[in-house]
Design a protein around this motif. Structure first.
Motif, PDB file in Angstrom:
ATOM      1  N   VAL A   1      39.599  29.551  40.321  1.00  0.00           N
ATOM      2  CA  VAL A   1      39.691  29.609  38.706  1.00  0.00           C
ATOM      3  C   VAL A   1      40.464  30.969  38.494  1.00  0.00           C
ATOM      4  O   VAL A   1      40.489  31.802  39.402  1.00  0.00           O
ATOM      5  N   GLY A   2      41.565  30.179  37.769  1.00  0.00           N
ATOM      6  CA  GLY A   2      42.188  31.566  37.041  1.00  0.00           C
ATOM      7  C   GLY A   2      43.317  31.918  38.025  1.00  0.00           C
ATOM      8  O   GLY A   2      44.136  32.527  38.242  1.00  0.00           O
TER       9      GLY A   2
ATOM     10  N   ILE B   1      35.129  29.933  42.238  1.00  0.00           N
ATOM     11  CA  ILE B   1      35.749  29.141  42.584  1.00  0.00           C
ATOM     12  C   ILE B   1      35.017  27.109  42.226  1.00  0.00           C
ATOM     13  O   ILE B   1      33.651  28.241  41.604  1.00  0.00           O
ATOM     14  N   ASP B   2      35.359  26.632  41.379  1.00  0.00           N
ATOM     15  CA  ASP B   2      35.321  25.480  40.690  1.00  0.00           C
ATOM     16  C   ASP B   2      34.052  24.701  42.147  1.00  0.00           C
ATOM     17  O   ASP B   2      34.440  25.084  43.353  1.00  0.00           O
ATOM     18  N   ALA B   3      33.731  23.544  41.329  1.00  0.00           N
ATOM     19  CA  ALA B   3      32.948  22.379  41.994  1.00  0.00           C
ATOM     20  C   ALA B   3      33.558  21.682  43.345  1.00  0.00           C
ATOM     21  O   ALA B   3      33.523  21.633  44.524  1.00  0.00           O
TER      22      ALA B   3
ATOM     23  N   CYS C   1      39.218  44.237  50.057  1.00  0.00           N
ATOM     24  CA  CYS C   1      38.954  43.895  49.186  1.00  0.00           C
ATOM     25  C   CYS C   1      38.453  43.993  47.707  1.00  0.00           C
ATOM     26  O   CYS C   1      37.515  43.625  47.880  1.00  0.00           O
ATOM     27  N   ARG C   2      38.749  44.300  46.759  1.00  0.00           N
ATOM     28  CA  ARG C   2      38.693  44.602  45.767  1.00  0.00           C
ATOM     29  C   ARG C   2      39.665  44.447  44.616  1.00  0.00           C
ATOM     30  O   ARG C   2      40.884  45.166  45.002  1.00  0.00           O
ATOM     31  N   PRO C   3      39.361  44.027  43.551  1.00  0.00           N
ATOM     32  CA  PRO C   3      38.508  43.171  43.653  1.00  0.00           C
ATOM     33  C   PRO C   3      37.972  42.071  44.529  1.00  0.00           C
ATOM     34  O   PRO C   3      38.963  41.660  45.555  1.00  0.00           O
ATOM     35  N   SER C   4      36.442  41.844  44.783  1.00  0.00           N
ATOM     36  CA  SER C   4      35.972  40.970  45.530  1.00  0.00           C
ATOM     37  C   SER C   4      36.658  39.785  45.664  1.00  0.00           C
ATOM     38  O   SER C   4      36.769  38.803  47.360  1.00  0.00           O
ATOM     39  N   GLU C   5      37.577  38.479  45.216  1.00  0.00           N
ATOM     40  CA  GLU C   5      37.743  37.744  45.290  1.00  0.00           C
ATOM     41  C   GLU C   5      39.152  37.531  46.502  1.00  0.00           C
ATOM     42  O   GLU C   5      39.351  37.292  46.834  1.00  0.00           O
ATOM     43  N   ALA C   6      39.888  38.974  46.298  1.00  0.00           N
ATOM     44  CA  ALA C   6      40.802  39.492  46.861  1.00  0.00           C
ATOM     45  C   ALA C   6      40.383  38.659  48.298  1.00  0.00           C
ATOM     46  O   ALA C   6      41.287  38.305  49.285  1.00  0.00           O
ATOM     47  N   VAL C   7      39.282  38.582  49.061  1.00  0.00           N
ATOM     48  CA  VAL C   7      38.443  38.186  50.511  1.00  0.00           C
ATOM     49  C   VAL C   7      39.242  37.158  50.612  1.00  0.00           C
ATOM     50  O   VAL C   7      40.231  36.588  52.140  1.00  0.00           O
ATOM     51  N   LEU C   8      39.565  35.610  49.506  1.00  0.00           N
ATOM     52  CA  LEU C   8      40.072  34.620  49.678  1.00  0.00           C
ATOM     53  C   LEU C   8      41.432  34.413  50.211  1.00  0.00           C
ATOM     54  O   LEU C   8      41.607  33.883  51.003  1.00  0.00           O
TER      55      LEU C   8
END
Length: 142
Positions: free
Chosen positions: A141-142, A134-136, A107-114
């Motif tokens: 996001v993005g 992550i938004d509210a 998970c690099r970058p960390s958001e790959a975990v999603l």
């Protein structure tokens, strides 16, 4: 679907801390393996590499010592030699490596975990550097 998630984690690594926080933001308390204290056994490491669809070189952390000191940049080194180096020096295992019901991923970058989480994010999330991921409403996001 089972919610079992394992993270091979280094608490000194910001990317690893961010991935762990996103797992928890999905309402999952993962099994945390501090791999520097408890490295995976060789057969498990080989299986994780295969399940992640990586080569040993792709999992090899190439920053700093002992990578340079051991001459691991040599493209001629066999996979077994790279795995031997990771077993002898677990700091050479790149992180975080996450295992979930949806697969195994570095998970690099960390958001790959999603991509590995079987449940949605429960609220806003920003990385330690302030980058909003992550938004509210729990949407990426993005």
């Amino acid at each position: 679907m089972s919610m079992d998630v394992i993270i091979y984690h280094n608490p000194e690594c910001g990317t690893s801390r961010n991935a762990l926080a996103m797992i928890r933001n999905a309402g999952i308390e993962p099994h945390i393996v501090e791999y520097l204290k408890t490295p995976p056994a060789r057969p498990l490491l080989i299986a994780l590499i295969a399940r992640a669809g990586l080569t040993p070189r792709q999992l090899l952390r190439d920053k700093g010592a002992p990578f340079e000191a051991l001459g691991l940049a040599d493209a001629g080194l066999a996979d077994d030699a790279l795995i031997d180096a990771m077993m002898a020096h677990p700091i050479l295992i790149n992180r975080p490596l996450v295992v979930s019901p949806l697969g195994v991923k570095l998970c690099r970058p960390s958001e790959a975990v999603l991509d590995l989480l079987p449940t949605a994010q429960r609220g806003a999330f920003a990385k330690e550097d302030g980058e909003q991921v992550i938004d509210a409403s729990g949407t990426r996001v993005g």
